[in-house]
Motif scaffolding. Structure first.
Motif, PDB file in Angstrom:
ATOM      1  N   VAL A  34       0.842  -1.199   0.000  1.00 22.86           N
ATOM      2  CA  VAL A  34       0.000   0.000   0.000  1.00 22.86           C
ATOM      3  C   VAL A  34       0.881   1.256   0.000  1.00 22.86           C
ATOM      4  N   THR A  35       1.909   1.263   0.824  1.00 19.77           N
ATOM      5  CA  THR A  35       2.828   2.406   0.893  1.00 19.77           C
ATOM      6  C   THR A  35       3.523   2.630  -0.442  1.00 19.77           C
ATOM      7  N   ASN A  36       4.000   1.560  -1.051  1.00 18.85           N
ATOM      8  CA  ASN A  36       4.691   1.684  -2.343  1.00 18.85           C
ATOM      9  C   ASN A  36       3.748   2.223  -3.421  1.00 18.85           C
ATOM     10  N   PHE A  37       2.504   1.742  -3.425  1.00 19.42           N
ATOM     11  CA  PHE A  37       1.546   2.232  -4.413  1.00 19.42           C
ATOM     12  C   PHE A  37       1.221   3.706  -4.155  1.00 19.42           C
ATOM     13  N   PHE A  38       1.011   4.054  -2.896  1.00 16.22           N
ATOM     14  CA  PHE A  38       0.736   5.440  -2.512  1.00 16.22           C
ATOM     15  C   PHE A  38       1.857   6.354  -3.031  1.00 16.22           C
ATOM     16  N   ASN A  39       3.093   5.951  -2.803  1.00 16.69           N
ATOM     17  CA  ASN A  39       4.236   6.752  -3.261  1.00 16.69           C
ATOM     18  C   ASN A  39       4.315   6.800  -4.788  1.00 16.69           C
ATOM     19  N   SER A  40       3.959   5.699  -5.450  1.00 18.74           N
ATOM     20  CA  SER A  40       4.062   5.643  -6.913  1.00 18.74           C
ATOM     21  C   SER A  40       3.072   6.569  -7.609  1.00 18.74           C
ATOM     22  N   ILE A  41       1.964   6.912  -6.937  1.00 16.89           N
ATOM     23  CA  ILE A  41       0.992   7.826  -7.547  1.00 16.89           C
ATOM     24  C   ILE A  41       1.193   9.262  -7.069  1.00 16.89           C
ATOM     25  N   GLY A  42       2.281   9.502  -6.353  1.00 17.11           N
ATOM     26  CA  GLY A  42       2.602  10.857  -5.915  1.00 17.11           C
ATOM     27  C   GLY A  42       1.942  11.273  -4.620  1.00 17.11           C
ATOM     28  N   GLY A  43       1.562  10.309  -3.805  1.00 13.55           N
ATOM     29  CA  GLY A  43       0.902  10.639  -2.549  1.00 13.55           C
ATOM     30  C   GLY A  43      -0.442  11.276  -2.806  1.00 13.55           C
ATOM     31  N   PHE A  44      -0.831  12.202  -1.952  1.00  9.48           N
ATOM     32  CA  PHE A  44      -2.108  12.889  -2.121  1.00  9.48           C
ATOM     33  C   PHE A  44      -2.010  13.989  -3.172  1.00  9.48           C
ATOM     34  N   GLY A  45      -0.826  14.598  -3.298  1.00  5.09           N
ATOM     35  CA  GLY A  45      -0.644  15.693  -4.232  1.00  5.09           C
ATOM     36  C   GLY A  45      -1.224  17.009  -3.742  1.00  5.09           C
ATOM     37  N   VAL A  46      -1.768  17.011  -2.538  1.00  4.41           N
ATOM     38  CA  VAL A  46      -2.425  18.190  -1.966  1.00  4.41           C
ATOM     39  C   VAL A  46      -2.078  18.227  -0.487  1.00  4.41           C
ATOM     40  N   LYS A  47      -1.913  19.428   0.053  1.00  2.00           N
ATOM     41  CA  LYS A  47      -1.647  19.583   1.481  1.00  2.00           C
ATOM     42  C   LYS A  47      -2.942  19.888   2.221  1.00  2.00           C
ATOM     43  N   ALA A  48      -3.036  19.389   3.443  1.00  4.17           N
ATOM     44  CA  ALA A  48      -4.182  19.686   4.299  1.00  4.17           C
ATOM     45  C   ALA A  48      -4.036  21.075   4.902  1.00  4.17           C
ATOM     46  N   ASN A  49      -5.159  21.632   5.350  1.00  7.25           N
ATOM     47  CA  ASN A  49      -5.211  22.868   6.131  1.00  7.25           C
ATOM     48  C   ASN A  49      -4.713  24.101   5.365  1.00  7.25           C
ATOM     49  N   VAL A  50      -5.073  24.204   4.075  1.00  9.55           N
ATOM     50  CA  VAL A  50      -4.688  25.351   3.255  1.00  9.55           C
ATOM     51  C   VAL A  50      -5.845  26.352   3.234  1.00  9.55           C
ATOM     52  N   ASP A  51      -5.558  27.586   3.560  1.00  4.52           N
ATOM     53  CA  ASP A  51      -6.543  28.665   3.555  1.00  4.52           C
ATOM     54  C   ASP A  51      -7.708  28.344   4.500  1.00  4.52           C
ATOM     55  N   ASN A  52      -7.362  28.021   5.728  1.00 12.62           N
ATOM     56  CA  ASN A  52      -8.363  27.647   6.735  1.00 12.62           C
ATOM     57  C   ASN A  52      -9.228  28.847   7.104  1.00 12.62           C
ATOM     58  N   GLN A  53     -10.503  28.704   6.865  1.00 10.25           N
ATOM     59  CA  GLN A  53     -11.487  29.717   7.248  1.00 10.25           C
ATOM     60  C   GLN A  53     -12.590  29.022   8.026  1.00 10.25           C
ATOM     61  N   GLY A  54     -12.389  28.939   9.335  1.00  6.77           N
ATOM     62  CA  GLY A  54     -13.384  28.306  10.188  1.00  6.77           C
ATOM     63  C   GLY A  54     -13.532  26.816   9.969  1.00  6.77           C
ATOM     64  N   GLY A  55     -12.462  26.136   9.616  1.00  6.63           N
ATOM     65  CA  GLY A  55     -12.494  24.682   9.416  1.00  6.63           C
ATOM     66  C   GLY A  55     -12.804  24.269   7.990  1.00  6.63           C
ATOM     67  N   SER A  56     -12.958  25.231   7.112  1.00  9.96           N
ATOM     68  CA  SER A  56     -13.205  24.962   5.702  1.00  9.96           C
ATOM     69  C   SER A  56     -11.984  25.453   4.927  1.00  9.96           C
ATOM     70  N   CYS A  57     -11.424  24.587   4.087  1.00 11.22           N
ATOM     71  CA  CYS A  57     -10.173  24.906   3.398  1.00 11.22           C
ATOM     72  C   CYS A  57     -10.313  24.756   1.892  1.00 11.22           C
ATOM     73  N   THR A  58      -9.249  25.103   1.191  1.00 11.34           N
ATOM     74  CA  THR A  58      -9.251  24.982  -0.265  1.00 11.34           C
ATOM     75  C   THR A  58      -8.344  23.839  -0.696  1.00 11.34           C
ATOM     76  N   SER A  59      -8.593  23.372  -1.909  1.00 12.64           N
ATOM     77  CA  SER A  59      -7.771  22.339  -2.526  1.00 12.64           C
ATOM     78  C   SER A  59      -7.631  22.693  -3.994  1.00 12.64           C
ATOM     79  N   PRO A  60      -6.409  22.649  -4.547  1.00  9.26           N
ATOM     80  CA  PRO A  60      -6.247  22.950  -5.966  1.00  9.26           C
ATOM     81  C   PRO A  60      -6.953  21.923  -6.856  1.00  9.26           C
ATOM     82  N   ALA A  61      -7.326  20.775  -6.310  1.00  8.47           N
ATOM     83  CA  ALA A  61      -8.004  19.747  -7.090  1.00  8.47           C
ATOM     84  C   ALA A  61      -9.516  19.935  -7.087  1.00  8.47           C
ATOM     85  N   ALA A  62     -10.012  20.819  -6.218  1.00  8.21           N
ATOM     86  CA  ALA A  62     -11.457  21.054  -6.116  1.00  8.21           C
ATOM     87  C   ALA A  62     -11.897  22.085  -7.153  1.00  8.21           C
ATOM     88  N   PRO A  63     -13.159  22.005  -7.547  1.00  6.48           N
ATOM     89  CA  PRO A  63     -13.669  23.041  -8.464  1.00  6.48           C
ATOM     90  C   PRO A  63     -13.511  24.429  -7.831  1.00  6.48           C
TER      91      PRO A  63
END
Length: 137
Positions: A34-63
Motif C-alpha cells: 500500500v505504501t509503495n503504491f501510494f508513493n508511486s501515484i505521488g501521494g495525495f498531491g495536496v496539502k491539508a489545512n490550506v486557507d483555513n477559514q473556520g475549518g473549511s479549506c481549499t484544494s487545488p483539485a477542487a472546483p
C-alpha cells in the motif's frame, strides 16, 4: 552425523517457532505494498489545512470556490493504516461508505478505487487529493 542432523532440525524448528506468524508477515507485506503504491501515484498531491477559514479549506483539485474539510487529506500514516485495516476487513470499516467492499489486487484502477473509498470513509472528498485525474472518467 545423526547428532548434527538432529541438532540442525532442532535449531530450524526453534527458529521457525519464534518467527512472526504468517498473518503478521502478510500484514507487513500489505502495508508495504500500500505504501509503495501510494508513493508511486505521488501521494495525495495536496496539502491539508490550506486557507483555513473556520475549518473549511481549499484544494487545488477542487472546483473553483469549493471548500473541503481542513483535516483533508489525512496524514499518510493514518491513511495507509486505514487502507490496510479496510482491506483486511474486506470492506470500508467506518465513515462514509462503511461496508463498501474493498480489496487490493494488482490492478491499478482497482487500487485507486480502494484508495478513494477509504478516503471517503475517512470523511474526505476525492477533491482533497489529485487522484480524480487518475481514475477513469
Amino acid at each position: 552425523m545423526k547428532f548434527s542432523a538432529a541438532l540442525l532440525t532442532s535449531v530450524l524448528f526453534a527458529i521457525s517457532a519464534s518467527a512472526a506468524p504468517a498473518s503478521s508477515l502478510e500484514a507487513r507485506a500489505l502495508s508495504t505494498d500500500v505504501t509503495n503504491f501510494f508513493n508511486s501515484i505521488g501521494g495525495f498531491g495536496v496539502k491539508a489545512n490550506v486557507d483555513n477559514q473556520g475549518g473549511s479549506c481549499t484544494s487545488p483539485a477542487a472546483p473553483a470556490g469549493a471548500r473541503i474539510p481542513c483535516n483533508c487529506p489525512p496524514s499518510k500514516a493514518s491513511f495507509i493504516s486505514t487502507v490496510v485495516k479496510n482491506v483486511n476487513a474486506g470492506h470500508v470499516v467506518s465513515g462514509n461508505g462503511a461496508g463498501t467492499p474493498v480489496s487490493f489486487p494488482a490492478d491499478r484502477t482497482e487500487r485507486l478505487f480502494t484508495f478513494r473509498d477509504t478516503l471517503q470513509g475517512m470523511l474526505c472528498p476525492i477533491v482533497s487529493t489529485e487522484w480524480s485525474k487518475l481514475l477513469p472518467q
